[in-house]
Design a protein around this motif. Sequence first.
Motif, mmCIF file in Angstrom:
data_model
loop_
_atom_site.group_PDB
_atom_site.id
_atom_site.type_symbol
_atom_site.label_atom_id
_atom_site.label_comp_id
_atom_site.label_asym_id
_atom_site.label_seq_id
_atom_site.Cartn_x
_atom_site.Cartn_y
_atom_site.Cartn_z
ATOM 1 N N SER A 55 100.504 54.297 120.709
ATOM 2 C CA SER A 55 101.725 54.638 119.978
ATOM 3 C C SER A 55 101.684 54.004 118.592
ATOM 4 C CB SER A 55 102.961 54.141 120.738
ATOM 5 O OG SER A 55 102.990 52.716 120.763
ATOM 6 N N SER A 57 104.035 52.111 117.331
ATOM 7 C CA SER A 57 104.624 50.772 117.371
ATOM 8 C C SER A 57 103.789 49.768 118.151
ATOM 9 C CB SER A 57 106.030 50.834 117.974
ATOM 10 O OG SER A 57 105.983 51.387 119.280
ATOM 11 N N SER A 58 102.930 50.254 119.070
ATOM 12 C CA SER A 58 102.169 49.385 119.969
ATOM 13 C C SER A 58 103.123 48.587 120.864
ATOM 14 C CB SER A 58 101.260 48.442 119.183
ATOM 15 O OG SER A 58 100.285 49.162 118.460
ATOM 16 N N LYS A 198 96.695 59.313 124.047
ATOM 17 C CA LYS A 198 98.019 59.054 123.503
ATOM 18 C C LYS A 198 97.942 58.838 121.998
ATOM 19 C CE LYS A 198 102.101 56.094 124.182
ATOM 20 N NZ LYS A 198 102.644 54.958 124.979
ATOM 21 N N THR A 202 99.702 61.089 119.170
ATOM 22 C CA THR A 202 100.627 60.452 118.227
ATOM 23 C C THR A 202 100.309 60.850 116.798
ATOM 24 O OG1 THR A 202 100.982 58.547 119.679
ATOM 25 C CG2 THR A 202 101.454 58.230 117.340
ATOM 26 N N TYR A 213 93.686 57.462 115.227
ATOM 27 C CA TYR A 213 94.342 56.367 115.919
ATOM 28 C C TYR A 213 93.777 55.033 115.440
ATOM 29 C CZ TYR A 213 95.328 53.191 119.806
ATOM 30 O OH TYR A 213 95.708 52.105 120.555
#
Length: 216
Positions: A55, A57-58, A198, A202, A213
């Motif tokens: 994501s 934000s992690s 993911k 994202t 990513y």
Amino acid sequence: MNDKDQKLIWEAYDQPDNITEEVDDGKDKLIDQLKQLNDLIPKDAVVSWSISDGSFSSIRPESLLGDSPENKSIKALIGVLMKVWSDPEYANELGLVNADWSGKDSYAGSIFWTANDTHYHDIYGKDTHDEFQRLKPEHKEQYTQFLDNKHKADNYVSQLVGGRPVNNKMGEVTPETFKDQKYWRISLSPKSEEITKKGDATYDAVGYGKGRYMGD
């Protein structure tokens, strides 16, 4: 997070044997590096840590554990890692099932990214500068020494955990080097098929395209 989970996380810091029986994937080395780093930095240091999950934000202490100051610490990070490795349901909840923590597939050979975020005014106060934010002359010598220590500490940590190029000509590091280095960032980027998918989704969703990513 409920009180039981919070308690388990803090207890896990002192119980490395909680790791489940499986291929190590660099876990022992990771914990050893984090504990060495924890011994180097001041006891009251603020560590803004994150774990990449694909994501933007992690996984961060504020959202996972709450805003308490003690959650921004290496101790809290180690506790979270121990719980992830010993509790499959928790790992699944965080999207970290079957993640590889070794960094073997990373271009840097490490899942770490670190930064020393300590600034001179964080330690010595804002009255060290004038109304135009210029350093006052009487602080020049102290500032020069602080900056030298900051760079040495940052470089030493990079040598310890990897993830970034290091300067091999930084000179001797002593406990005094780390004494005032109180603000740090640590990002961990484990690998798994789920995290990569993911992450691709994202970045694709905002038009960056797959493969962008940041954990790659």
